[in-house]
Design an enzyme around this catalytic site. Structure first.
Site, PDB file in Angstrom:
ATOM      1  N   LYS A   1      -3.636   6.306  -0.162  1.00 56.24           N
ATOM      2  CA  LYS A   1      -3.785   6.902   1.172  1.00 56.24           C
ATOM      3  C   LYS A   1      -4.120   8.394   1.128  1.00 56.24           C
ATOM      4  O   LYS A   1      -5.260   8.756   0.927  1.00 56.24           O
ATOM      5  CB  LYS A   1      -2.526   6.642   2.000  1.00 56.24           C
ATOM      6  CG  LYS A   1      -2.358   5.132   2.306  1.00 56.24           C
ATOM      7  CD  LYS A   1      -2.041   4.875   3.743  1.00 56.24           C
ATOM      8  CE  LYS A   1      -1.548   3.463   3.998  1.00 56.24           C
ATOM      9  NZ  LYS A   1      -2.328   2.715   4.958  1.00 56.24           N
TER      10      LYS A   1
ATOM     11  N   ASP B   1       6.621   1.838  -4.265  1.00 58.52           N
ATOM     12  CA  ASP B   1       5.342   1.849  -3.579  1.00 58.52           C
ATOM     13  C   ASP B   1       5.311   3.119  -2.719  1.00 58.52           C
ATOM     14  O   ASP B   1       5.897   3.176  -1.642  1.00 58.52           O
ATOM     15  CB  ASP B   1       5.214   0.584  -2.719  1.00 58.52           C
ATOM     16  CG  ASP B   1       3.932   0.572  -1.898  1.00 58.52           C
ATOM     17  OD1 ASP B   1       3.306   1.634  -1.757  1.00 58.52           O
ATOM     18  OD2 ASP B   1       3.578  -0.503  -1.381  1.00 58.52           O
TER      19      ASP B   1
ATOM     20  N   TYR C   1       5.772  -3.139   2.951  1.00 58.93           N
ATOM     21  CA  TYR C   1       4.410  -3.692   2.955  1.00 58.93           C
ATOM     22  C   TYR C   1       3.733  -3.218   1.678  1.00 58.93           C
ATOM     23  O   TYR C   1       3.836  -2.038   1.323  1.00 58.93           O
ATOM     24  CB  TYR C   1       3.635  -3.198   4.194  1.00 58.93           C
ATOM     25  CG  TYR C   1       2.177  -3.619   4.167  1.00 58.93           C
ATOM     26  CD1 TYR C   1       1.818  -4.935   4.428  1.00 58.93           C
ATOM     27  CD2 TYR C   1       1.166  -2.711   3.853  1.00 58.93           C
ATOM     28  CE1 TYR C   1       0.492  -5.343   4.377  1.00 58.93           C
ATOM     29  CE2 TYR C   1      -0.165  -3.106   3.802  1.00 58.93           C
ATOM     30  CZ  TYR C   1      -0.492  -4.424   4.065  1.00 58.93           C
ATOM     31  OH  TYR C   1      -1.811  -4.821   4.006  1.00 58.93           O
TER      32      TYR C   1
HETATM   33  C1  LIG Z   1       3.258   1.068   1.673  1.00 63.60           C
HETATM   34  C2  LIG Z   1       1.900   0.474   1.475  1.00 63.60           C
HETATM   35  N1  LIG Z   1       1.604  -0.119   0.314  1.00 63.60           N
HETATM   36  C3  LIG Z   1       0.393  -0.643   0.071  1.00 63.60           C
HETATM   37  C4  LIG Z   1      -0.595  -0.608   1.023  1.00 63.60           C
HETATM   38  C5  LIG Z   1      -1.938  -1.215   0.739  1.00 63.60           C
HETATM   39  O1  LIG Z   1      -2.886  -0.215   0.669  1.00 63.60           O
HETATM   40  P1  LIG Z   1      -4.430  -0.557   0.948  1.00 63.60           P
HETATM   41  O2  LIG Z   1      -4.538  -1.013   2.367  1.00 63.60           O
HETATM   42  O3  LIG Z   1      -5.125   0.745   0.672  1.00 63.60           O
HETATM   43  O4  LIG Z   1      -4.814  -1.624  -0.036  1.00 63.60           O
HETATM   44  C6  LIG Z   1      -0.346   0.002   2.256  1.00 63.60           C
HETATM   45  C7  LIG Z   1      -1.362   0.034   3.315  1.00 63.60           C
HETATM   46  O5  LIG Z   1      -1.123   0.251   4.470  1.00 63.60           O
HETATM   47  C8  LIG Z   1       0.941   0.546   2.498  1.00 63.60           C
HETATM   48  O6  LIG Z   1       1.249   1.121   3.674  1.00 63.60           O
END
Ligand SMILES: Cc1ncc(COP(=O)(O)O)c(C=O)c1O
Length: 434
Positions: free
Chosen positions: A260, A232, A152
Site C-alpha cells: 500500500k 500483515d 484481511y
Molecule cells: C491488511 C491487508 N493485507 C493484504 C491486502 C491485500 O493487498 P492487495 O489488495 O494489494 O493485494 C490488503 C488489501 O486491502 C490489506 O488491507
C-alpha cells in the site's frame, strides 16, 4: 426537472461509463471495494477522472475531498512532487530491465534499517503477493500446512477461502486455513497444540489496537509451538510508524508483509523477515517478471525518504486524532453519538455504526450518500495523507461538511421512512472481516 432527473443529470457521465464498463468488465471495476457496490449507485460518482493533493475530480466534474485515497496507497498526496520527479527521472533510464538493478538494493537496505524483523527482503506488486509469499515460506520452513489468520490478507486461495467470498476455492484448500479472533490468544492454543500449524498470520493492529500483551503472547506461543509468526503490515506499514506496528508495539514477527503506502500509489509490496527463512527463496519459488520494476522502486525510495525526513507518520497520527475528536464532537452535537462514532488511534480513525433507529446497512448508505453530496469521498475510515495536513482550511472544510452531513442524516433518521431518503441503491457490503 424532477429530483431524480437532476440526480441522473448530476452523474450522467458516471452512469454512462458504468453502463459501458459493465459490458466488458465484471463488476465494472478492478477492485470490489472501489465498485458500485460500495456507493449509493445512482446518487454517487462511480468513476474518477483526476486527482491532485487530497482532492479527486469525478468524470462529471465534481471535486471531492478524498478520505479513501485509493484504499490507502496514497500517503503523501496525489501527484507528490518528490515522488513524481523520482518516477520521471527513472522513466528516462528504463522501466523493466533484463538483469537486476541497483535500486533493488537501495530500497531493500532502507527496509532492513527501518523494520525490526527485516533482515532480507523480496518485492512484489500487490499486498497479496507478499502475504502469499509469507505463507509459502512458512510452510517450507516448518514442513507443516495449516495457517491461522486474523484480518484481511488479500485475494489468494489460502486466505479468501476463510471468508464468505470463497466461491472457486477448493474445499481441500479451505480446510488448511482457519481464522481466529483478534485479541484472543487463547483461541489459538488448541490450534497450535495440534502441532500442524505452519503460520499465524494477522494484522497486528487495525480497527482495534492490540490488547496489552496480546502480540507478545502470540510471539511466545509461536516460539513454543514452532509456528512462524507473520505480521500483515499492508495497512499498518509506514502509517503507524516507519517500522510498522512491530516497531510501535515492540514485538518482532518472523516475517512481515508491506505494501500500500510504500510507493505513494505505485504498485509495490515487500515480504521481509528473518534471514534464515527468507533465504529459503533460493529454492522456494517466489518470482515474478515485474518484481524489479523500476518506476515503483524509485517511487518507494522517494516516498520512504520523505516520510522519514519530515516525520510524516507522526504528523498524520496527530491530524487523525484531531479529526476523530472533531467528528465525534459533531455527532454528539447532532444527537448521533450512539450510532456514529470514529474510533481508533489517529493513524487510522475508523467509522463504527451501530444499529439505532435503522439497521446499519441503511445508515451506512445514508452517510455515504450525504458525504458525496457534501463533497467528501469517505467510506469506512479517515484515510490520511500529508496533503490533508497542508492547511487548516482542509480540516475546517471537512468539519463544516461533516456538520451538514450529520444534520441531514439526523433528519433522515427522525423521518418516518429513513430508507426512503436514499436517492439510489443501498451500499452492498463486500464482506466484513475486521
Ligand atoms: C491488511 C491487508 N493485507 C493484504 C491486502 C491485500 O493487498 P492487495 O489488495 O494489494 O493485494 C490488503 C488489501 O486491502 C490489506 O488491507
Amino acid at each position: 426537472m424532477s429530483a431524480s432527473d437532476q440526480l441522473s443529470n448530476r452523474f450522467a457521465q458516471s452512469n454512462a461509463l458504468f453502463e459501458r464498463a459493465s459490458r466488458t468488465i465484471p463488476l465494472a471495476s478492478q477492485t470490489f471495494s472501489k465498485s458500485h457496490l460500495q456507493w449509493v449507485a445512482g446518487a454517487a460518482p462511480l468513476f474518477l477522472e483526476s486527482a491532485a493533493g487530497c482532492h479527486v475530480t469525478d468524470v462529471d466534474g465534481h471535486r471531492y475531498l478524498d478520505y479513501v485515497l485509493g484504499l490507502l496507497p496514497i500517503i503523501l498526496g496525489y501527484g507528490d512532487p518528490d515522488v513524481d520527479s523520482a518516477i520521471r527521472d527513472q522513466l528516462d533510464q528504463g522501466i523493466t530491465l533484463s538483469l537486476p538493478h541497483r535500486l533493488e538494493m537501495e530500497l531493500s537496505e532502507r527496509l532492513v534499517r527501518l523494520i525490526p524483523c527485516a533482515e532480507m527482503t523480496r518485492f512484489g506488486k500487490n499486498g497479496s503477493d507478499a502475504t502469499t509469499a509469507a505463507v509459502r515460506l512458512a510452510r517450507a520452513h516448518t514442513g507443516r500446512d495449516r495457517i491461522a489468520v486474523a484480518g484481511y490478507h488479500g485475494w489468494h486461495d489460502w486466505y479468501i477461502g476463510t471468508t464468505s467470498r470463497h466461491l472457486g476455492v477448493p474445499q481441500a484448500v479451505r480446510d488448511l486455513s482457519v481464522s481466529f479472533p483478534f485479541n484472543d490468544a487463547d483461541a489459538l492454543v488448541p490450534l497450535l497444540q495440534q502441532g500442524d500449524l505452519a503460520a499465524v498470520v494477522l494484522e497486528p493492529a487495525g480497527a482495534t489496537a492490540p490488547a496489552p500483551g496480546f502480540l507478545q503472547r502470540l510471539r511466545e506461543l509461536c516460539d513454543h509451538h514452532g509456528a512462524v509468526l507473520v505480521f500483515d503490515e499492508i495497512i499498518t506499514g509506514f502509517r503507524i510508524g516507519l517500522g510498522g506496528a512491530q516497531a510501535h508495539y515492540g514485538v518482532t514477527p518472523d516475517l512481515a508483509a508491506f505494501g500500500k503506502a510504500m510507493g505513494n500509489g505505485m504498485p509495490i509490496s515487500a515480504i521481509v523477515g528473518r534471514a534464515d527463512i527468507m533465504a529459503l527463496m533460493e529454492d522456494v519459488f517466489v518470482s515474478g517478471t515485474f518484481g524489479g520494476e523500476l518506476l515503483s522502486l524509485a517511487a518507494a525510495i522517494a516516498t520512504i525518504d520523505k516520510l522519514e525526513r519530515q516525520q510524516i507518520p507522526q504528523r498524520l497520527w496527530h491530524h487523525g486524532d484531531r479529526l476523530r475528536n472533531a467528528a465525534n464532537g459533531l455527532a454528539e452535537k447532532r444527537g448521533l453519538s450512539d450510532v456514529i462514532t470514529f474510533k481508533g488511534d489517529g493513524w487510522w480513525p475508523r467509522l463504527h455504526l451501530a444499529n439505532g433507529p435503522v439497521e446499519s446497512a441503511t445508515l451506512v448508505s445514508l452517510l455515504r450518500q450525504e458525504c458525496t453530496a457534501h463533497g467528501l469521498l469517505l467510506a469506512s475510515s479517515f484515510n490520511l495523507c500529508l496533503a490533508h495536513t497542508a492547511t487548516d482550511a482542509i480540516f475546517d472544510e471537512t468539519v463544516q461538511a461533516l456538520d451538514r452531513i450529520y444534520a441531514e442524516v439526523r433528519d433522515a433518521l427522525e423521518s418516518s421512512d429513513p430508507a426512503g431518503r436514499l436517492r439510489g441503491r443501498p451500499v452492498q457490503p463486500v464482506f466484513s472481516v475486521r
